[in-house]
Motif scaffolding. Sequence first.
Motif, mmCIF file in Angstrom:
data_model
loop_
_atom_site.group_PDB
_atom_site.id
_atom_site.type_symbol
_atom_site.label_atom_id
_atom_site.label_comp_id
_atom_site.label_asym_id
_atom_site.label_seq_id
_atom_site.Cartn_x
_atom_site.Cartn_y
_atom_site.Cartn_z
ATOM 1 N N THR A 274 0.823 -1.209 0.000
ATOM 2 C CA THR A 274 0.000 0.000 0.000
ATOM 3 C C THR A 274 0.855 1.255 0.000
ATOM 4 O O THR A 274 0.650 2.168 -0.816
ATOM 5 C CB THR A 274 -0.933 0.008 1.227
ATOM 6 O OG1 THR A 274 -1.778 -1.144 1.185
ATOM 7 C CG2 THR A 274 -1.781 1.267 1.250
ATOM 8 N N GLU A 435 -6.294 3.989 2.350
ATOM 9 C CA GLU A 435 -5.613 3.272 1.269
ATOM 10 C C GLU A 435 -5.366 1.809 1.632
ATOM 11 O O GLU A 435 -5.515 0.913 0.789
ATOM 12 C CB GLU A 435 -4.278 3.954 0.945
ATOM 13 C CG GLU A 435 -4.407 5.367 0.408
ATOM 14 C CD GLU A 435 -4.532 6.413 1.507
ATOM 15 O OE1 GLU A 435 -4.603 7.612 1.180
ATOM 16 O OE2 GLU A 435 -4.549 6.030 2.704
ATOM 17 N N LEU A 436 -4.997 1.554 2.886
ATOM 18 C CA LEU A 436 -4.762 0.173 3.311
ATOM 19 C C LEU A 436 -6.072 -0.602 3.352
ATOM 20 O O LEU A 436 -6.123 -1.768 2.946
ATOM 21 C CB LEU A 436 -4.083 0.149 4.683
ATOM 22 C CG LEU A 436 -3.817 -1.241 5.278
ATOM 23 C CD1 LEU A 436 -2.992 -2.099 4.322
ATOM 24 C CD2 LEU A 436 -3.116 -1.128 6.634
ATOM 25 N N GLU A 439 -6.882 -1.673 -0.165
ATOM 26 C CA GLU A 439 -6.052 -2.770 -0.662
ATOM 27 C C GLU A 439 -6.430 -4.103 -0.019
ATOM 28 O O GLU A 439 -6.447 -5.142 -0.680
ATOM 29 C CB GLU A 439 -4.571 -2.465 -0.402
ATOM 30 C CG GLU A 439 -4.023 -1.304 -1.218
ATOM 31 C CD GLU A 439 -4.109 -1.554 -2.715
ATOM 32 O OE1 GLU A 439 -3.686 -2.639 -3.162
ATOM 33 O OE2 GLU A 439 -4.619 -0.674 -3.433
#
Length: 458
Positions: A274, A435-436, A439
Amino acid sequence: MVAVDQSPANLTVKFISETVVRATNHSKNPMSIFPISNLDRIMGGIPIIIFYVYNKPLSGHFSSVLNAVKLPLSQALDHFPLFAGEISQDSSGEPEVLCNNKGVRLIEASTNISLFKLDFYEQNNSIQKIILKFDNKYPLSVQITSYTCGGFSISWCFDHLLADASGFIKFLSVWCEIAQTKKLLPSMEFNNERHFLRPRTPLMCSERIDRIFTVCNTGDAFKMPEGCATERHLYLVKSSTLEKLKQEASSKYGPNRTRTEALSAYLWKMMARTFDKYCKYTRCKMGWAVDGRKWMTDEESISILNFTGNVCSMAVGNAAIEELIEKSLAHIASTVSNAINEVANREHFLDLIDWIECHRTEKIVPKLMLSDCSPAILVSSCCNMPVMGMDFGFGLPALGMFCSALDRLSAGYVNIVSSGRDDNSWFVSAFIWPELARELELDANHVFEPISVGYVGV
């Protein structure tokens, strides 16, 4: 991927009443000043929240739920005077607990939705709107909330100065035992004393502790940088997925890895991907909360396993993002295991107690939780604790999880508890970067599945 239920936009919470519950037999434990231990200082002042959800009782009304929780609380506080006390400072400015039976703050509330409509996955706009706000006047607060379906939730907010997760779960277990049996059974052993956590003479301040902890002022301890963790999600990790990860994380000729080590290795690898993709960092860190009860117990202090205060330290791993992306899960799991084993011993905890004594007038914080040039995430595994065993007489909870009371964190935070189901799955409460989260949920392996109302069973 598991479907996600969306909570209604008009969720409101009505606060009905607030009372103070005190110990019933405070005269047997007259007011005393309780000094805290050095290990209490590490996370002291940080509020921790535990949130439970219960289905509608088979009999009785919400008032009976209130009584079933409230009355045994008074009796439980007889055995845990610190939770009914008041956090203060001595003449030198050091924290202490006045066991003055100030009491526990108990709030009654109601919502305009059913549990079925509550979004357990996306918590920022659902559960975070329901749980109480921390009031530092009371080290422990409780909120009991009713829902239109007849179910209810209980949230506890306590100051980390008093206990770690293991210690507070012990308190809840005693509370439930009294609620069900009207008394405390001899088998419910616990220990509130902190004498075994005294520093050595002479002090031996190891430089190894400097790699994990540091001192700073209170402002820096809670300074949040741009791009910090803001997303709160609850995930289900199935037992079959955990076993698959465990097998992949265990090398053919090496030791078998634990579920926690395997899941940590996977999460660390995904974290590296990420931040390589979105932020172009070169390194990232992962930390693990380590319970020291096992190693601080000896022949002279056998009851330490039932200690209710803080006996936690932190292990930290620091690796290059390129290495985490390229190396196998078994290699990363080995790094995880080595980092944890460095602190999972008696000598480390004795060193830590002495190190804090050398800095007792300063604010102690884990370096991992401070903002710097490397992203980090802390993993706290409570899967061996009876988190889902809290029955006040109305049945076991449908859900139990730890939450952070802070709005943002400079480091990510992941808490793991057993789901309490026969399938041995895990609930993973994650306070992470958007963002993590993206993902993890797009990964073809579907390790982290957004929790569904159907699985919670409300």
